[in-house]
Design a protein around this motif. Structure first.
Motif, PDB file in Angstrom:
ATOM      1  N   GLY A 120       0.828  -1.200   0.000  1.00 41.21           N
ATOM      2  CA  GLY A 120       0.000   0.000   0.000  1.00 41.21           C
ATOM      3  C   GLY A 120       0.861   1.248   0.000  1.00 41.21           C
ATOM      4  O   GLY A 120       2.084   1.195  -0.179  1.00 41.21           O
ATOM      5  N   VAL A 121       0.206   2.385   0.186  1.00 39.41           N
ATOM      6  CA  VAL A 121       0.924   3.654   0.274  1.00 39.41           C
ATOM      7  C   VAL A 121       0.449   4.402   1.510  1.00 39.41           C
ATOM      8  O   VAL A 121      -0.629   4.120   2.047  1.00 39.41           O
ATOM      9  CB  VAL A 121       0.703   4.530  -0.988  1.00 39.41           C
ATOM     10  N   ALA A 122       1.265   5.372   1.963  1.00 42.88           N
ATOM     11  CA  ALA A 122       0.919   6.173   3.134  1.00 42.88           C
ATOM     12  C   ALA A 122       1.687   7.481   3.075  1.00 42.88           C
ATOM     13  O   ALA A 122       2.654   7.623   2.324  1.00 42.88           O
ATOM     14  CB  ALA A 122       1.245   5.425   4.427  1.00 42.88           C
ATOM     15  N   ARG A 123       1.244   8.442   3.868  1.00 43.63           N
ATOM     16  CA  ARG A 123       1.959   9.704   3.961  1.00 43.63           C
ATOM     17  C   ARG A 123       3.359   9.474   4.519  1.00 43.63           C
ATOM     18  O   ARG A 123       3.619   8.498   5.219  1.00 43.63           O
ATOM     19  CB  ARG A 123       1.215  10.679   4.888  1.00 43.63           C
ATOM     20  N   VAL A 124       4.233  10.431   4.236  1.00 42.68           N
ATOM     21  CA  VAL A 124       5.587  10.366   4.777  1.00 42.68           C
ATOM     22  C   VAL A 124       5.539  10.277   6.300  1.00 42.68           C
ATOM     23  O   VAL A 124       6.262   9.490   6.917  1.00 42.68           O
ATOM     24  CB  VAL A 124       6.411  11.599   4.345  1.00 42.68           C
ATOM     25  N   SER A 125       4.667  11.052   6.925  1.00 46.08           N
ATOM     26  CA  SER A 125       4.590  11.086   8.390  1.00 46.08           C
ATOM     27  C   SER A 125       4.037   9.796   8.985  1.00 46.08           C
ATOM     28  O   SER A 125       4.127   9.582  10.193  1.00 46.08           O
ATOM     29  CB  SER A 125       3.721  12.267   8.847  1.00 46.08           C
ATOM     30  N   LYS A 126       3.462   8.929   8.149  1.00 46.23           N
ATOM     31  CA  LYS A 126       2.916   7.658   8.611  1.00 46.23           C
ATOM     32  C   LYS A 126       3.755   6.479   8.114  1.00 46.23           C
ATOM     33  O   LYS A 126       3.291   5.337   8.116  1.00 46.23           O
ATOM     34  CB  LYS A 126       1.468   7.498   8.129  1.00 46.23           C
ATOM     35  N   THR A 127       4.982   6.765   7.696  1.00 44.22           N
ATOM     36  CA  THR A 127       5.839   5.749   7.088  1.00 44.22           C
ATOM     37  C   THR A 127       7.089   5.524   7.926  1.00 44.22           C
ATOM     38  O   THR A 127       7.797   6.475   8.256  1.00 44.22           O
ATOM     39  CB  THR A 127       6.255   6.186   5.671  1.00 44.22           C
ATOM     40  N   LYS A 128       7.345   4.274   8.291  1.00 45.36           N
ATOM     41  CA  LYS A 128       8.616   3.909   8.905  1.00 45.36           C
ATOM     42  C   LYS A 128       9.609   3.597   7.787  1.00 45.36           C
ATOM     43  O   LYS A 128       9.240   3.117   6.720  1.00 45.36           O
ATOM     44  CB  LYS A 128       8.458   2.693   9.813  1.00 45.36           C
ATOM     45  N   ALA A 129      10.874   3.839   8.048  1.00 45.52           N
ATOM     46  CA  ALA A 129      11.894   3.622   7.020  1.00 45.52           C
ATOM     47  C   ALA A 129      11.869   2.198   6.483  1.00 45.52           C
ATOM     48  O   ALA A 129      11.991   1.969   5.278  1.00 45.52           O
ATOM     49  CB  ALA A 129      13.277   3.955   7.588  1.00 45.52           C
ATOM     50  N   ILE A 130      11.682   1.218   7.370  1.00 42.24           N
ATOM     51  CA  ILE A 130      11.706  -0.180   6.942  1.00 42.24           C
ATOM     52  C   ILE A 130      10.565  -0.478   5.969  1.00 42.24           C
ATOM     53  O   ILE A 130      10.662  -1.402   5.152  1.00 42.24           O
ATOM     54  CB  ILE A 130      11.649  -1.118   8.176  1.00 42.24           C
ATOM     55  N   ASN A 131       9.488   0.307   6.045  1.00 46.60           N
ATOM     56  CA  ASN A 131       8.355   0.094   5.135  1.00 46.60           C
ATOM     57  C   ASN A 131       8.749   0.267   3.675  1.00 46.60           C
ATOM     58  O   ASN A 131       8.110  -0.277   2.780  1.00 46.60           O
ATOM     59  CB  ASN A 131       7.216   1.073   5.427  1.00 46.60           C
ATOM     60  N   THR A 132       9.788   1.069   3.413  1.00 50.56           N
ATOM     61  CA  THR A 132      10.137   1.411   2.031  1.00 50.56           C
ATOM     62  C   THR A 132      11.060   0.394   1.386  1.00 50.56           C
ATOM     63  O   THR A 132      11.265   0.433   0.170  1.00 50.56           O
ATOM     64  CB  THR A 132      10.826   2.784   1.968  1.00 50.56           C
ATOM     65  N   TYR A 133      11.652  -0.503   2.174  1.00 46.42           N
ATOM     66  CA  TYR A 133      12.602  -1.447   1.598  1.00 46.42           C
ATOM     67  C   TYR A 133      11.902  -2.382   0.613  1.00 46.42           C
ATOM     68  O   TYR A 133      10.867  -2.964   0.911  1.00 46.42           O
ATOM     69  CB  TYR A 133      13.292  -2.275   2.690  1.00 46.42           C
ATOM     70  N   ASN A 134      12.474  -2.525  -0.577  1.00 45.52           N
ATOM     71  CA  ASN A 134      11.934  -3.412  -1.619  1.00 45.52           C
ATOM     72  C   ASN A 134      10.547  -2.982  -2.085  1.00 45.52           C
ATOM     73  O   ASN A 134       9.782  -3.796  -2.616  1.00 45.52           O
ATOM     74  CB  ASN A 134      11.883  -4.867  -1.134  1.00 45.52           C
ATOM     75  N   SER A 135      10.206  -1.707  -1.892  1.00 45.79           N
ATOM     76  CA  SER A 135       8.855  -1.258  -2.239  1.00 45.79           C
ATOM     77  C   SER A 135       8.628  -1.225  -3.753  1.00 45.79           C
ATOM     78  O   SER A 135       7.492  -1.366  -4.200  1.00 45.79           O
ATOM     79  CB  SER A 135       8.583   0.120  -1.636  1.00 45.79           C
TER      80      SER A 135
END
Length: 656
Positions: A224-239
């Motif tokens: 899924g997607v989320a705002r920057v302020s609702k995103t942990k760094a680990i969420n972006t790995y392999n996105s």
């Protein structure tokens, strides 16, 4: 917006500052529609963004210097403190242990020592730590000690002081079991955090300066997607690969296909995934640069097989990959200094890729350098002709990808015949060959194949996932012991989800919830899952168990180690338009003939078609080549390539 209004653009990466190429991409998009950037952005409903910053930070080992606080006895055998690694994520001298015990029943057995915690934090900061990670034993059951440590540190170093230091808690990053995995997850998250913050907030500010008033949405590896302020760094790995698999899930819904397997073949790797009943496969313990984490991600398996994969002879045998020539110096035919023979060089020698029309003519390739690299590195050592060596490279990489794909496809619902979705710049050139090794007879090659993962972002919604360790046996009849406390856990997760979704700008009525149990046969290794739509999980658990996980009933009960709550909200999507199909004859798209090598019989005159001129309904019979601006479709003998009503390409193996 209809199909006639679709444009794709690509711009060179600017490694020194990725916000530069980010804005250049938006500028190129505006140019494609012949409007100014500000006009484009004021009319834009949503921007979804995926980045490899986290991945690159781990590969390049240039993340934040970390100070790690653990419980006594936890500091042995840490994977993140690998003394054999020249650049470990955490150096041995940057680890401290603390007294204090929380047991597996979540009870406090021994209190923390405030002076010890602050002294340890100060020592780590004095040695250069730019952030602190706190991962205390059994915090998955009760995070009170981790929160106490952070509170003490923040009291000592208030946020409004220059000496303030970021403090990351394992319990904030992962609620899943596994002490080693939780340490890995918390450390990786902290290691890549600072670079992502710097980039993403600058990217958001650059958009606001150009009159984009909505939030920048970040792609998560959970789909899924989320705002920057609702995103942990680990969420972006392999996105990025996760976005591609979500695009495959959208195709599964479009074609009503029960089982799709995906193959993304780029320059370096071949990324594989599975979509079953329109849902991508998930893993709770993803492998990230050799570290096992404890966080949910879309399950992607990557092998070293791509256009840049290097071919060599070792002990008299041909080997292709996993090493890659990358973009620089790249394959020999790029003329940028590369001397190794690669898969792309073989494709050029065989005639599949037109050196004068690579990337729509934007880049000229040197066929002589490709020929020479294969002659020097492969053919001369195997006592073969250059064509024989090029065919061997092609067949080796196809067999490697096909065998791995078959193994993955057979691991889940082997009774369902899979359809392959192939994308990436090199995928369409090798799909027929690898499909034969995988036992697959139908392939979907989506429109805009080389940028399919990026295009797939348009199918993604706001999606947050909340997890708790459960560790509970569910009776075969679906009955739940009230003492299991599941209702309380779901209500707690729902409260957090509702808060986060309000922060995303959605009311409760706009949010859709799903409760999910991961199931196993008695340990923490998930072997299946059941999903109940809505928050009334108790009413649907028995029916869901019977319909979604019948094969787990070898024992009286089933174990549920982990419980999830999914919260989603719809945002604007690109809608695919179905078109009328015309005649099968592809002759109007015929560009001419070219000498192509299909087998050891040598070069043969082959029909070359222009993908941009093929219309829905057109059927190209193999052997043939279909050239697009972004990729080349190689239609092997015994296969057909059809443009369907959605403008996707469909490869099908002819029936015997």
């Amino acid at each position: 917006m209809g199909d006639s209004g679709v444009n794709t653009v690509k711009v060179p990466t600017t490694p020194h500052d990725l916000t530069v190429c980010f804005m250049k991409c938006i500028q190129a998009g505006a140019d494609a529609f012949n409007i100014g950037v500000e006009d484009l952005l004021t009319q834009t409903d949503v921007i979804r963004f995926s980045s490899t910053i986290g991945t690159n930070t781990l590969i390049e080992r240039n993340g934040t210097k970390i100070g790690l606080l653990l419980s006594q006895g936890q500091d042995g055998g840490l994977e993140v403190v690998n003394e054999d690694d020249d650049s470990p994520l955490v150096y041995q001298e940057m680890v401290r242990t603390l007294k204090g015990i929380i047991d597996e029943d979540a009870a406090e057995v021994e209190k923390l020592d405030r002076d010890e915690a602050l002294r340890s934090a100060q020592e780590l900061l004095d040695q250069g730590a730019r952030c602190l990670v706190v991962c205390l034993k059994n915090s998955v059951y009760n995070p009170v000690h981790e929160k106490q440590v952070r509170s003490w540190i923040k009291e000592e170093y208030p946020r409004d002081y220059l000496g303030s230091v970021p403090v990351f808690l394992a319990s904030d990053v992962s609620q899943l079991p596994g002490d080693q995995e939780r340490v890995n997850t918390a450390v990786v998250n902290a290691y890549i955090h600072a670079r992502l913050v710097k980039f993403l907030y600058k990217a958001g500010e650059d958009l606001r300066k150009r009159f984009y008033s909505r939030p920048l949405l970040i792609v998560h590896a959970t789909g899924g997607v989320a705002r920057v302020s609702k995103t942990k760094a680990i969420n972006t790995y392999n996105s990025g690969p996760a976005a591609g698999l979500m695009g495959v899930a959208a195709l599964a819904r479009l074609y009503k296909a029960p089982k799709l397997v995906s193959g993304d073949m780029g320059g370096t790797s071949f990324d594989m995934g599975i979509v079953l009943n329109s849902q991508p496969n998930f893993t709770l313990k993803p492998d990230v640069e050799g570290l096992t984490l404890s966080t949910p991600m879309v399950a992607i398996k990557a092998i070293g097989a791509g256009g840049g994969s290097i071919a060599g002879v070792r002990k008299g045998r041909l080997q292709v990959g996993p090493q890659s020539a990358g973009a620089l110096p790249g394959p020999a035919c790029f003329g940028l200094g590369g001397t190794h023979a690669t898969v792309t060089d073989a494709d050029v020698v065989l005639g599949y890729i037109d050196p004068a029309n690579y990337l729509g003519g934007k880049m000229q390739l040197d066929p002589q350098k490709a020929f020479q690299a294969i002659e020097d590195r492969i053919a001369s050592q195997l006592d073969q002709s250059v064509l024989q060596a090029a065919l061997a490279i092609r067949d080796a990489v196809d067999e490697h990808m096909g065998t791995k794909l078959k193994g993955m496809a057979d691991s889940i619902r082997p009774d369902l015949e899979p359809v392959l979705v192939v994308y990436g710049g090199a995928g369409s050139g090798h799909c027929c060959g690898l499909a034969r090794h995988a036992g697959i007879r139908k392939i979907i090659a989506p429109r805009f194949a080389s940028v399919f993962s990026a295009c797939s972002l348009s199918s993604m919604d706001i999606w947050h996932i909340y997890s708790r360790r459960l560790g509970y046996w569910i009776k075969k009849d679906g009955k739940i012991d009230p003492e299991a406390g599941i209702d309380k856990i779901v209500k707690e997760m729902h409260a957090g989800a509702a808060r986060d979704m309000r922060g995303e700008g959605f009311s409760e009525s706009e949010v859709h919830y799903r409760v999910e149990f991961f199931l196993s046969r008695g340990d923490d290794s998930p072997e299946g899952r059941i999903v109940i739509r809505g928050l009334d999980w108790a009413a649907g658990v028995s029916d869901a168990l019977e319909k979604q996980a019948p094969k787990l009933w070898e024992a009286e009960d089933v174990f549920a180690p982990v419980l999830f709550l999914h919260a989603t909200a719809a945002i604007p999507h690109y809608e695919v338009t179905e078109q009328n199909q015309g005649v099968q004859d592809p002759s109007p798209a015929l560009m001419g003939m070219r000498e192509v090598c299909w087998s050891e019989e040598g070069m043969a005159a082959t029909r070359i078609y222009d993908r941009g001129r093929l219309m829905p309904g057109n059927v190209v019979g193999g052997p043939a080549i279909v050239e697009a601006i972004d990729t080349t479709y190689v239609v092997r003998e015994g296969w057909t390539y059809t443009v369907d009503a959605y403008c996707n390409g469909i490869f099908e193996e002819a029936t015997a």
